[in-house]
Design a protein around this motif. Structure first.
Motif, PDB file in Angstrom:
ATOM      1  N   LEU A  69     -16.342 -29.025  -0.016  1.00 35.73           N
ATOM      2  CA  LEU A  69     -15.442 -29.632   0.018  1.00 35.73           C
ATOM      3  C   LEU A  69     -14.591 -29.403   1.608  1.00 35.73           C
ATOM      4  O   LEU A  69     -14.969 -28.440   2.151  1.00 35.73           O
ATOM      5  CB  LEU A  69     -13.968 -29.043  -1.058  1.00 35.73           C
ATOM      6  N   SER A  70     -13.816 -30.509   2.007  1.00 34.68           N
ATOM      7  CA  SER A  70     -13.095 -30.256   3.313  1.00 34.68           C
ATOM      8  C   SER A  70     -11.837 -29.431   2.934  1.00 34.68           C
ATOM      9  O   SER A  70     -11.567 -29.137   2.028  1.00 34.68           O
ATOM     10  CB  SER A  70     -12.751 -31.692   4.017  1.00 34.68           C
ATOM     11  N   PRO A  71     -11.494 -28.563   4.085  1.00 31.63           N
ATOM     12  CA  PRO A  71     -10.116 -27.918   3.826  1.00 31.63           C
ATOM     13  C   PRO A  71      -9.048 -28.500   3.324  1.00 31.63           C
ATOM     14  O   PRO A  71      -8.458 -28.233   2.451  1.00 31.63           O
ATOM     15  CB  PRO A  71      -9.833 -27.537   5.175  1.00 31.63           C
ATOM     16  N   SER A  72      -8.834 -29.941   3.504  1.00 25.89           N
ATOM     17  CA  SER A  72      -7.772 -30.475   2.953  1.00 25.89           C
ATOM     18  C   SER A  72      -8.077 -30.867   1.505  1.00 25.89           C
ATOM     19  O   SER A  72      -7.109 -30.793   0.792  1.00 25.89           O
ATOM     20  CB  SER A  72      -7.492 -31.995   3.655  1.00 25.89           C
ATOM     21  N   GLU A  73      -9.298 -31.320   1.526  1.00 24.26           N
ATOM     22  CA  GLU A  73      -9.750 -31.498  -0.021  1.00 24.26           C
ATOM     23  C   GLU A  73      -9.626 -30.135  -1.059  1.00 24.26           C
ATOM     24  O   GLU A  73      -9.309 -30.430  -2.214  1.00 24.26           O
ATOM     25  CB  GLU A  73     -11.327 -32.087  -0.206  1.00 24.26           C
ATOM     26  N   TYR A  74     -10.102 -29.057  -0.523  1.00 27.06           N
ATOM     27  CA  TYR A  74      -9.965 -27.838  -1.151  1.00 27.06           C
ATOM     28  C   TYR A  74      -8.638 -27.493  -1.498  1.00 27.06           C
ATOM     29  O   TYR A  74      -8.235 -27.047  -2.677  1.00 27.06           O
ATOM     30  CB  TYR A  74     -10.752 -26.707  -0.300  1.00 27.06           C
ATOM     31  N   ARG A  75      -7.676 -27.438  -0.520  1.00 20.01           N
ATOM     32  CA  ARG A  75      -6.325 -27.392  -0.752  1.00 20.01           C
ATOM     33  C   ARG A  75      -5.809 -28.232  -1.908  1.00 20.01           C
ATOM     34  O   ARG A  75      -4.912 -27.949  -2.940  1.00 20.01           O
ATOM     35  CB  ARG A  75      -5.629 -27.312   0.372  1.00 20.01           C
ATOM     36  N   TYR A  76      -6.022 -29.744  -1.968  1.00 20.95           N
ATOM     37  CA  TYR A  76      -5.634 -30.261  -2.808  1.00 20.95           C
ATOM     38  C   TYR A  76      -6.023 -30.139  -4.321  1.00 20.95           C
ATOM     39  O   TYR A  76      -5.440 -30.121  -5.295  1.00 20.95           O
ATOM     40  CB  TYR A  76      -5.995 -31.852  -2.252  1.00 20.95           C
ATOM     41  N   LYS A  77      -7.302 -29.891  -4.267  1.00 23.64           N
ATOM     42  CA  LYS A  77      -7.869 -29.291  -5.756  1.00 23.64           C
ATOM     43  C   LYS A  77      -7.226 -28.290  -6.325  1.00 23.64           C
ATOM     44  O   LYS A  77      -6.943 -28.235  -7.265  1.00 23.64           O
ATOM     45  CB  LYS A  77      -9.341 -29.391  -5.495  1.00 23.64           C
ATOM     46  N   TYR A  78      -7.186 -27.335  -5.345  1.00 24.02           N
ATOM     47  CA  TYR A  78      -6.537 -26.093  -5.670  1.00 24.02           C
ATOM     48  C   TYR A  78      -5.051 -26.186  -6.440  1.00 24.02           C
ATOM     49  O   TYR A  78      -4.774 -25.836  -7.631  1.00 24.02           O
ATOM     50  CB  TYR A  78      -6.697 -25.089  -4.759  1.00 24.02           C
ATOM     51  N   PRO A 114     -11.606 -21.089  17.164  1.00 25.96           N
ATOM     52  CA  PRO A 114     -10.716 -21.831  18.133  1.00 25.96           C
ATOM     53  C   PRO A 114     -11.023 -23.561  18.154  1.00 25.96           C
ATOM     54  O   PRO A 114      -9.937 -24.189  18.447  1.00 25.96           O
ATOM     55  CB  PRO A 114     -11.423 -21.507  19.566  1.00 25.96           C
ATOM     56  N   ASP A 115     -12.184 -23.834  17.330  1.00 25.16           N
ATOM     57  CA  ASP A 115     -12.384 -25.252  17.203  1.00 25.16           C
ATOM     58  C   ASP A 115     -12.200 -25.746  15.853  1.00 25.16           C
ATOM     59  O   ASP A 115     -12.812 -25.200  14.832  1.00 25.16           O
ATOM     60  CB  ASP A 115     -13.858 -25.465  17.644  1.00 25.16           C
ATOM     61  N   ASN A 116     -11.145 -26.643  15.784  1.00 23.76           N
ATOM     62  CA  ASN A 116     -10.663 -26.942  14.211  1.00 23.76           C
ATOM     63  C   ASN A 116     -11.962 -27.748  13.648  1.00 23.76           C
ATOM     64  O   ASN A 116     -11.998 -27.457  12.164  1.00 23.76           O
ATOM     65  CB  ASN A 116      -9.450 -27.883  14.483  1.00 23.76           C
ATOM     66  N   ASN A 117     -12.478 -28.536  14.247  1.00 21.54           N
ATOM     67  CA  ASN A 117     -13.754 -29.550  13.642  1.00 21.54           C
ATOM     68  C   ASN A 117     -14.914 -28.424  13.211  1.00 21.54           C
ATOM     69  O   ASN A 117     -15.156 -28.685  12.119  1.00 21.54           O
ATOM     70  CB  ASN A 117     -14.053 -30.466  14.646  1.00 21.54           C
ATOM     71  N   TYR A 118     -15.215 -27.457  14.101  1.00 18.15           N
ATOM     72  CA  TYR A 118     -16.160 -26.491  13.617  1.00 18.15           C
ATOM     73  C   TYR A 118     -15.882 -25.655  12.483  1.00 18.15           C
ATOM     74  O   TYR A 118     -16.604 -25.677  11.786  1.00 18.15           O
ATOM     75  CB  TYR A 118     -16.453 -25.582  14.754  1.00 18.15           C
ATOM     76  N   ARG A 137     -16.216 -28.253   9.557  1.00 16.89           N
ATOM     77  CA  ARG A 137     -17.742 -28.644   9.110  1.00 16.89           C
ATOM     78  C   ARG A 137     -18.110 -27.232   8.385  1.00 16.89           C
ATOM     79  O   ARG A 137     -19.082 -27.206   7.391  1.00 16.89           O
ATOM     80  CB  ARG A 137     -18.605 -28.591  10.338  1.00 16.89           C
ATOM     81  N   LYS A 138     -18.163 -26.060   8.726  1.00 16.07           N
ATOM     82  CA  LYS A 138     -18.439 -24.684   8.019  1.00 16.07           C
ATOM     83  C   LYS A 138     -17.779 -24.715   6.972  1.00 16.07           C
ATOM     84  O   LYS A 138     -18.382 -24.032   5.962  1.00 16.07           O
ATOM     85  CB  LYS A 138     -18.268 -23.552   9.276  1.00 16.07           C
ATOM     86  N   PHE A 139     -16.577 -24.909   6.579  1.00 17.39           N
ATOM     87  CA  PHE A 139     -15.997 -24.764   5.410  1.00 17.39           C
ATOM     88  C   PHE A 139     -16.647 -25.799   4.416  1.00 17.39           C
ATOM     89  O   PHE A 139     -16.742 -25.467   3.170  1.00 17.39           O
ATOM     90  CB  PHE A 139     -14.290 -25.201   5.721  1.00 17.39           C
ATOM     91  N   LYS A 140     -16.917 -26.896   4.780  1.00 18.40           N
ATOM     92  CA  LYS A 140     -17.556 -28.085   3.911  1.00 18.40           C
ATOM     93  C   LYS A 140     -18.864 -27.542   3.505  1.00 18.40           C
ATOM     94  O   LYS A 140     -19.465 -27.515   2.335  1.00 18.40           O
ATOM     95  CB  LYS A 140     -17.516 -29.045   4.493  1.00 18.40           C
TER      96      LYS A 140
END
Length: 291
Positions: A277-286, A262-266, A269-272
């Motif tokens: 990588l942040s979610p946006s960085e992961y998508r860009y790299k892929y 429910p918390d986008n920031n959480y 943080r867990k994704f990184k």
């Protein structure tokens, strides 16, 4: 103590799999599997299977799994014929593997190996004649592909092995009114997590499906899966989030909600922490094929 590693049998760690038929008469020395899991299908005869200090008789039709870092041996074998399949679960049991929602899958491939290491426990899976014939046909198919190594042999083995895993999971007989019942019910909890990790769930709800206290359940679960129950839930959510980042155009906020955060920031943080990588960085790299 003789330590076995998968590379002794197969040097190709890009395909961590080995299959063989074996025959034992008398005793087969005590050994330990350091880095692989072994699926055993008993084809003929009998033997006493020793795991740690415990012994039980196995015979034709019995199926059991010996986990990594588990000592075992065979004694007093009489015309004992078996099929050994040595493999690394992380390679074959991907996080998008839907049979992981099955109680039988977790009971056979995760909980039983833990139990045989920690408790006196006899396998619950015994094939009847018709079931054995189907399993034997899959073993023969994998054996032929492994020996001949024709074009596409790895894909053929992978397909047949997964079919075998699904079939055995479907036929697993959960114990009733036995001393192992309360512990092996952890398989129910693992199945519950796999089905519900995208939704809000608590440790108490998960432990209740295993009919165990939160403390007892958490200890067994962590020893078996190497994660606490809630760490396991979060990991599944993050892996699902990575798949959505790769395969959809939904926003990071939308994906976080779909994954149960429910918390986008959480979520970010867990994704990184997991992917560096942040979610946006992961998508860009892929998307740029650099990941």
């Amino acid at each position: 103590m003789f330590e076995m590693e998968l590379k002794f049998f197969n040097e190709d760690m890009n395909f961590p799999f080995f299959i063989q038929y074996g025959y034992h008469s008398g005793d087969f020395f005590r050994h330990i599997h350091k880095d692989f899991t072994e699926l055993v299908i008993v084809m003929e005869g009998t033997t006493s299977h020793l795991v740690g200090k415990d012994t039980h008789l196995v015979k034709k039709g019995d199926v059991f799994v010996v986990g990594s870092n588990t000592e075992h041996e065979y004694k007093d074998s009489r015309n004992f014929q078996l099929c050994n399949i040595m493999f690394k679960p992380d390679f074959f049991f991907s996080n998008t593997f839907h049979i992981k929602e099955s109680v039988g899958f977790h009971a056979l491939f995760y909980i039983e190996p833990y139990l045989t290491k920690e408790y006196v426990f006899k396998s619950r899976l015994k094939l009847q004649e018709e079931e054995y014939r189907l399993v034997y046909s899959l073993l023969e198919k994998m054996m032929a592909e492994y020996k001949q190594k024709q074009e596409g042999w790895k894909e053929m083995i992978h397909s047949a092995f997964i079919e075998l895993v699904v079939y055995l999971s479907r036929n697993y007989d959960m114990p009733k009114d036995t001393k192992e019942q309360s512990i092996i019910q952890v398989a129910n909890a693992a199945s519950f997590i796999e089905k519900n990790y995208k939704f809000p769930i608590t440790l108490k709800e998960i432990a209740d499906t295993a009919c165990l206290s939160e403390r007892h359940f958490t200890r067994i679960f962590k020893e078996t899966y190497q994660f606490t129950p809630m760490q396991y839930v979060i990991r599944l959510r993050l892996i699902y989030g990575a798949e959505l980042l790769k395969n959809t155009c939904q926003t990071v906020t939308e994906i976080a909600l779909l994954c149960g955060f429910p918390d986008n920031n959480y979520f970010a943080r867990k994704f990184k922490n997991l992917y560096q990588l942040s979610p946006s960085e992961y998508r860009y790299k892929y998307l740029n094929k650099d990941f």
